[in-house]
Design a protein around this motif. Sequence first.
Motif, PDB file in Angstrom:
ATOM      1  N   ARG A 288       0.820  -1.216   0.000  1.00 60.20           N
ATOM      2  CA  ARG A 288       0.000   0.000   0.000  1.00 60.20           C
ATOM      3  C   ARG A 288       0.849   1.259   0.000  1.00 60.20           C
ATOM      4  NH1 ARG A 288      -3.984  -3.274   3.809  1.00 60.20           N
ATOM      5  NH2 ARG A 288      -5.110  -4.347   2.157  1.00 60.20           N
TER       6      ARG A 288
ATOM      7  N   ASN B  88     -20.159  -2.023   2.072  1.00 62.39           N
ATOM      8  CA  ASN B  88     -18.944  -1.206   1.999  1.00 62.39           C
ATOM      9  C   ASN B  88     -19.251   0.135   2.670  1.00 62.39           C
ATOM     10  OD1 ASN B  88     -17.208   0.578  -0.626  1.00 62.39           O
ATOM     11  ND2 ASN B  88     -16.252  -0.501   1.047  1.00 62.39           N
ATOM     12  N   ASN B  89     -18.231   0.686   3.328  1.00 55.26           N
ATOM     13  CA  ASN B  89     -18.425   1.944   4.056  1.00 55.26           C
ATOM     14  C   ASN B  89     -17.399   2.986   3.591  1.00 55.26           C
ATOM     15  OD1 ASN B  89     -19.156   3.868   5.927  1.00 55.26           O
ATOM     16  ND2 ASN B  89     -18.400   2.738   7.716  1.00 55.26           N
TER      17      ASN B  89
ATOM     18  N   THR C  74     -13.664   4.261   4.852  1.00 59.48           N
ATOM     19  CA  THR C  74     -12.533   3.387   4.518  1.00 59.48           C
ATOM     20  C   THR C  74     -11.858   3.701   3.188  1.00 59.48           C
ATOM     21  OG1 THR C  74     -14.068   1.769   3.573  1.00 59.48           O
ATOM     22  CG2 THR C  74     -13.449   1.473   5.877  1.00 59.48           C
TER      23      THR C  74
ATOM     24  N   HIS D 258     -27.145  -0.172   1.110  1.00 59.38           N
ATOM     25  CA  HIS D 258     -27.672  -1.421   1.665  1.00 59.38           C
ATOM     26  C   HIS D 258     -26.691  -1.901   2.726  1.00 59.38           C
ATOM     27  CE1 HIS D 258     -28.638  -5.953   0.969  1.00 59.38           C
ATOM     28  NE2 HIS D 258     -29.573  -5.428   1.721  1.00 59.38           N
ATOM     29  N   ASP D 259     -27.093  -1.848   3.984  1.00 57.73           N
ATOM     30  CA  ASP D 259     -26.183  -2.196   5.091  1.00 57.73           C
ATOM     31  C   ASP D 259     -27.004  -2.635   6.292  1.00 57.73           C
ATOM     32  OD1 ASP D 259     -24.032  -2.031   7.206  1.00 57.73           O
ATOM     33  OD2 ASP D 259     -22.910  -1.167   5.543  1.00 57.73           O
TER      34      ASP D 259
ATOM     35  N   ASN E 113     -28.138  -9.440  -0.031  1.00 51.52           N
ATOM     36  CA  ASN E 113     -27.729  -8.842  -1.304  1.00 51.52           C
ATOM     37  C   ASN E 113     -28.392  -9.590  -2.459  1.00 51.52           C
ATOM     38  OD1 ASN E 113     -25.945  -7.754   0.530  1.00 51.52           O
ATOM     39  ND2 ASN E 113     -24.104  -8.178  -0.648  1.00 51.52           N
TER      40      ASN E 113
ATOM     41  N   THR F 285      -1.339   2.846   8.977  1.00 53.65           N
ATOM     42  CA  THR F 285      -2.673   2.516   9.485  1.00 53.65           C
ATOM     43  C   THR F 285      -2.946   1.049   9.224  1.00 53.65           C
ATOM     44  OG1 THR F 285      -3.626   3.072   7.347  1.00 53.65           O
ATOM     45  CG2 THR F 285      -3.594   4.802   9.005  1.00 53.65           C
TER      46      THR F 285
ATOM     47  N   THR G 120     -14.851  -1.276   9.784  1.00 52.55           N
ATOM     48  CA  THR G 120     -15.864  -0.656  10.655  1.00 52.55           C
ATOM     49  C   THR G 120     -17.026  -1.603  10.939  1.00 52.55           C
ATOM     50  OG1 THR G 120     -17.197   0.247   8.836  1.00 52.55           O
ATOM     51  CG2 THR G 120     -15.334   1.581   9.602  1.00 52.55           C
TER      52      THR G 120
ATOM     53  N   GLN H 262      -9.929   1.551  12.151  1.00 51.86           N
ATOM     54  CA  GLN H 262     -10.735   2.380  11.244  1.00 51.86           C
ATOM     55  C   GLN H 262     -12.032   2.681  11.989  1.00 51.86           C
ATOM     56  OE1 GLN H 262     -10.589   2.877   7.583  1.00 51.86           O
ATOM     57  NE2 GLN H 262      -8.438   2.445   7.834  1.00 51.86           N
TER      58      GLN H 262
ATOM     59  N   ASN I 146      -9.124   8.562   7.249  1.00 58.62           N
ATOM     60  CA  ASN I 146      -8.755   8.607   5.828  1.00 58.62           C
ATOM     61  C   ASN I 146      -8.970   9.972   5.181  1.00 58.62           C
ATOM     62  OD1 ASN I 146      -7.811   6.046   5.954  1.00 58.62           O
ATOM     63  ND2 ASN I 146      -9.273   5.136   4.541  1.00 58.62           N
TER      64      ASN I 146
HETATM   65  N1  LIG Z   1      -6.181   3.970   6.075  1.00 57.84           N
HETATM   66  C1  LIG Z   1      -6.542   2.717   5.743  1.00 57.84           C
HETATM   67  N2  LIG Z   1      -7.703   2.533   5.081  1.00 57.84           N
HETATM   68  C2  LIG Z   1      -8.086   1.269   4.739  1.00 57.84           C
HETATM   69  C3  LIG Z   1      -7.274   0.158   5.077  1.00 57.84           C
HETATM   70  C4  LIG Z   1      -6.059   0.393   5.767  1.00 57.84           C
HETATM   71  O1  LIG Z   1      -5.300  -0.542   6.084  1.00 57.84           O
HETATM   72  N3  LIG Z   1      -5.730   1.685   6.084  1.00 57.84           N
HETATM   73  N4  LIG Z   1      -7.697  -1.102   4.703  1.00 57.84           N
HETATM   74  C5  LIG Z   1      -8.499  -1.195   3.490  1.00 57.84           C
HETATM   75  C6  LIG Z   1      -9.033  -2.550   3.280  1.00 57.84           C
HETATM   76  S1  LIG Z   1      -7.921  -3.831   3.268  1.00 57.84           S
HETATM   77  C7  LIG Z   1     -10.326  -2.801   3.037  1.00 57.84           C
HETATM   78  S2  LIG Z   1     -10.801  -4.379   2.558  1.00 57.84           S
HETATM   79  C8  LIG Z   1     -11.325  -1.733   3.141  1.00 57.84           C
HETATM   80  C9  LIG Z   1     -12.611  -2.255   3.808  1.00 57.84           C
HETATM   81  O2  LIG Z   1     -13.545  -1.270   3.749  1.00 57.84           O
HETATM   82  P1  LIG Z   1     -15.128  -1.569   3.914  1.00 57.84           P
HETATM   83  O3  LIG Z   1     -15.585  -2.533   2.886  1.00 57.84           O
HETATM   84  O4  LIG Z   1     -15.771  -0.241   3.935  1.00 57.84           O
HETATM   85  O5  LIG Z   1     -15.153  -2.323   5.307  1.00 57.84           O
HETATM   86  P2  LIG Z   1     -16.223  -2.327   6.449  1.00 57.84           P
HETATM   87  O6  LIG Z   1     -16.060  -1.136   7.293  1.00 57.84           O
HETATM   88  O7  LIG Z   1     -16.097  -3.665   7.085  1.00 57.84           O
HETATM   89  O8  LIG Z   1     -17.605  -2.192   5.690  1.00 57.84           O
HETATM   90  C10 LIG Z   1     -18.353  -3.283   5.287  1.00 57.84           C
HETATM   91  C11 LIG Z   1     -19.818  -2.936   5.483  1.00 57.84           C
HETATM   92  O9  LIG Z   1     -20.606  -4.033   5.026  1.00 57.84           O
HETATM   93  C12 LIG Z   1     -21.717  -4.194   5.900  1.00 57.84           C
HETATM   94  N5  LIG Z   1     -22.219  -5.558   5.689  1.00 57.84           N
HETATM   95  C13 LIG Z   1     -21.843  -6.691   6.320  1.00 57.84           C
HETATM   96  N6  LIG Z   1     -22.496  -7.760   5.798  1.00 57.84           N
HETATM   97  C14 LIG Z   1     -23.292  -7.291   4.814  1.00 57.84           C
HETATM   98  C15 LIG Z   1     -24.183  -7.911   3.886  1.00 57.84           C
HETATM   99  O10 LIG Z   1     -24.362  -9.118   3.844  1.00 57.84           O
HETATM  100  N7  LIG Z   1     -24.816  -7.098   2.999  1.00 57.84           N
HETATM  101  C16 LIG Z   1     -24.649  -5.750   2.996  1.00 57.84           C
HETATM  102  N8  LIG Z   1     -25.303  -5.039   2.076  1.00 57.84           N
HETATM  103  N9  LIG Z   1     -23.819  -5.135   3.880  1.00 57.84           N
HETATM  104  C17 LIG Z   1     -23.141  -5.901   4.756  1.00 57.84           C
HETATM  105  C18 LIG Z   1     -21.130  -3.905   7.249  1.00 57.84           C
HETATM  106  O11 LIG Z   1     -22.134  -3.574   8.197  1.00 57.84           O
HETATM  107  C19 LIG Z   1     -20.181  -2.728   6.942  1.00 57.84           C
HETATM  108  O12 LIG Z   1     -20.821  -1.494   7.111  1.00 57.84           O
HETATM  109  O13 LIG Z   1     -10.798  -0.645   3.914  1.00 57.84           O
HETATM  110  C20 LIG Z   1      -9.615  -0.146   3.387  1.00 57.84           C
HETATM  111  N10 LIG Z   1      -9.259   1.091   4.077  1.00 57.84           N
END
Ligand SMILES: Nc1nc2c(c(=O)[nH]1)N[C@H]1C(S)=C(S)[C@@H](COP(=O)(O)OP(=O)(O)OC[C@H]3O[C@@H](n4cnc5c(=O)[nH]c(N)nc54)[C@H](O)[C@@H]3O)O[C@H]1N2
Length: 663
Positions: free
Chosen positions: A304, A385-386, A390, A411-412, A462, A551, A560, A624, A637
């Motif tokens: 990264r 995804n959030n 993130t 959708h969450d 989903n 991070t 999150t 995060q 971020n």
């Molecule tokens: N600064 C910094 N930023 C980073 C990272 C870092 O190391 N440093 N890491 C990065 C990485 S590796 C990743 S993978 C990303 C992750 O980033 P995101 O994908 O945003 O991760 P989460 O916060 O887990 O968000 C997932 C969301 O999906 C919801 N969810 C769970 N199950 C379901 C479902 O079945 N259906 C639906 N519709 N929603 C559901 C959860 O409630 C949650 O709100 O962040 C990245 N961001």
Amino acid sequence: MSVTETRIVRAVCGHDCPDQCSLQVTVGDGRVLRVAGDPAHPFTDGWLCGKVQNYEERVHSPDRILTPLRRVGPKGEASFSPISWDEALTEIVARWRDVQRRLGSEALVGYAYSGHMGLINRNLPRALFHALGASQFQSGTVCDSAAEAGWTRALGDTPGVDPETVVESDLILCWGANLATTNVHLLPFIERARARGARLVVVDPARTRTARMAEWHLMPRPGTDTALALGLMHVIVRDGLTDLDAVRASSIGLDRLIAETLPAYDPARVAAITGIEAREIERLGRLYATARAPFLRIGMGPSRHAGGATTIWTIALLASLVNSWAKPGGGAHMDSVKIWGWNYGALRRPDLLKRPTRTINHSLLGRALTEYDDPPIAALFIAANNPAVTCPDSARVRTGLAREDLFTVVHDLFLTDTARYADIVLPATTALETDDLYRSYGTYYVQYAARSIDPIGEARSNASLTAELAARLGIDDPVFTRSPREHVAALLAGATGPTGALTVEELLTGNPVKLPWGVRVPLARFEAEDGLLPSWSEPAADPRWPLHLLTGPGHFQAHTAYEGVERLRRREGRPTCLLHPFDAEARGIRAGDEVTIANDRGAVGLWAEVGAGVPSGTVLVTTQRSRAAYRHGGPLNVLVGDGLSDFGAGATYQDTRIDVRRG
Ligand SMILES: Nc1nc2c(c(=O)[nH]1)N[C@H]1C(S)=C(S)[C@@H](COP(=O)(O)OP(=O)(O)OC[C@H]3O[C@@H](n4cnc5c(=O)[nH]c(N)nc54)[C@H](O)[C@@H]3O)O[C@H]1N2
Ligand SMILES: Nc1nc2c(c(=O)[nH]1)N[C@H]1C(S)=C(S)[C@@H](COP(=O)(O)OP(=O)(O)OC[C@H]3O[C@@H](n4cnc5c(=O)[nH]c(N)nc54)[C@H](O)[C@@H]3O)O[C@H]1N2
Ligand SMILES: [Mo]
């Protein structure tokens, strides 16, 4: 008094995690009462991580959204009122059609990301947006695309070795992976190897939980690993520690690398670049090359950076340079994704896209929402995804989400920071309320799980949401009405490699199934197809921002996704940053102080920790969190730029320059 009848059912943890645990779920009265690790799954081995062992608290969290919601106040303020599913879907269909009519289908973009790792729930939404002719979405650039591209350049389509083979290793080199937090079920296998005399060496700028377990921890300056890996190669080749003829037999470009690149990476120069002493570089080169079966575990952290794909390319080559692939316990593992040969197209259905459309890079979502025109993005659908927290440059993501002329559906399960900006919020199920097939990206196991309980409230998966939207949009392709069994059969039809030998019947038993692992010596590319050789160059420094921000994932959070669980929120604690004592003292900062991390992009308020767990010049934040968790200015971020990696189009979180001040 009524006695609840309980039963135990099998399930799979749906989180974005390499372990992908097999669960035993105790259910009664339509509720999840207890969750335990399945002892019949060799990798899960009957225990769970701190996040999932009380999973019932997440399933039945009082914070879950139980009905569709419509925005009634300004974007971002989370003022919503409940509406029916019929109203919500009617409005979505009308708004999407209006956008398509006014601006064309490319003004629409939608995706589901990794909140649910089941193949059906993660991939089926893609078919819908293909059928709609929407802009395409390159997801995963926020996570592993740079790392995958680097690995592929080094080793083609070779998967990482079966992680369970680590028990045979005598030297485990863990490079930029915090296994004790992010891959905990690998630890007992490592411990078995150590009980037989293996040593664990960790390369990470931070003194992580994993580093604290190791015999030896090397702390390079962040972003200097390419130079370190080339320095190790220099020592190995210079001292004749490997059989170069054997390497040549399964590689391309070795002699060019030796002649043109390695001379510049002598230990003294690499020491100056990395901050690791020359004799330590010599020692690690010797140790790695002379081990009987060195196991190289590569993590995402080193990828990264601006040069991150090259970094993974270079590190991955080490396993080939010492001819370790053919030795049980040797080889390299970053992930196991490439072992799987599913017919993913059967779910994603790229053929439904009739005309090619532009592709939006996940890591550039903020830019896409604020800058792209011709057409602008006018309708956005986000599941699982959030990005308001993130994604890189999260302030720009928020600016985009705040646009009055953008129609956003989220959708969450929870009212995340992203959902707060939505026009319509739709309640999602947890994985335990869905039927799906889970293939691990960190092991060789696949397992099908039927729902443990029915959806809570009015939540939908989903997959069922996708099917309903397709029906209302008049898209009648059979993919949208398939049963889970039919989806599994379609994923297997035309599957390649060992995946092709799996059968629907064995998968639908719900037992974990492991793909056979056969030793495979990959063709290693020391020279890329375009003739490029790996090299390291110093990124431009900016004296105004002298510190380097690292991070990473929280120990009691999955990004999150557990903020809706109060106990885990408390265990994760308030957001802190760890400063080296020199850097803290120079700024008059003591442990526990309120501090602000700042750069040109913004300023975020959190609390200080002080200690030698990072090298001087580096600041570590290991979590995060939503904006509200910070004293001011969050989320973290906002400080992270949206520059992309050298190739692989990945995020560069770990390139963030900052300063820290009291207050
Ligand atoms: N600064 C910094 N930023 C980073 C990272 C870092 O190391 N440093 N890491 C990065 C990485 S590796 C990743 S993978 C990303 C992750 O980033 P995101 O994908 O945003 O991760 P989460 O916060 O887990 O968000 C997932 C969301 O999906 C919801 N969810 C769970 N199950 C379901 C479902 O079945 N259906 C639906 N519709 N929603 C559901 C959860 O409630 C949650 O709100 O962040 C990245 N961001
Ligand atoms: N508890 C928990 N587990 C998780 C997650 C979570 O959020 N919480 N997220 C899941 C996801 S989506 C992913 S992608 C994986 C990620 O899991 P990992 O592959 O472990 O990746 P990270 O934790 O992002 O980074 C690993 C380490 O890289 C280090 N690092 C950063 N920059 C450099 C560098 O320049 N050089 C070196 N050598 N090291 C560096 C960091 O200090 C960190 O300790 O974890 C998964 N598991
Ligand atoms: Mo990730």
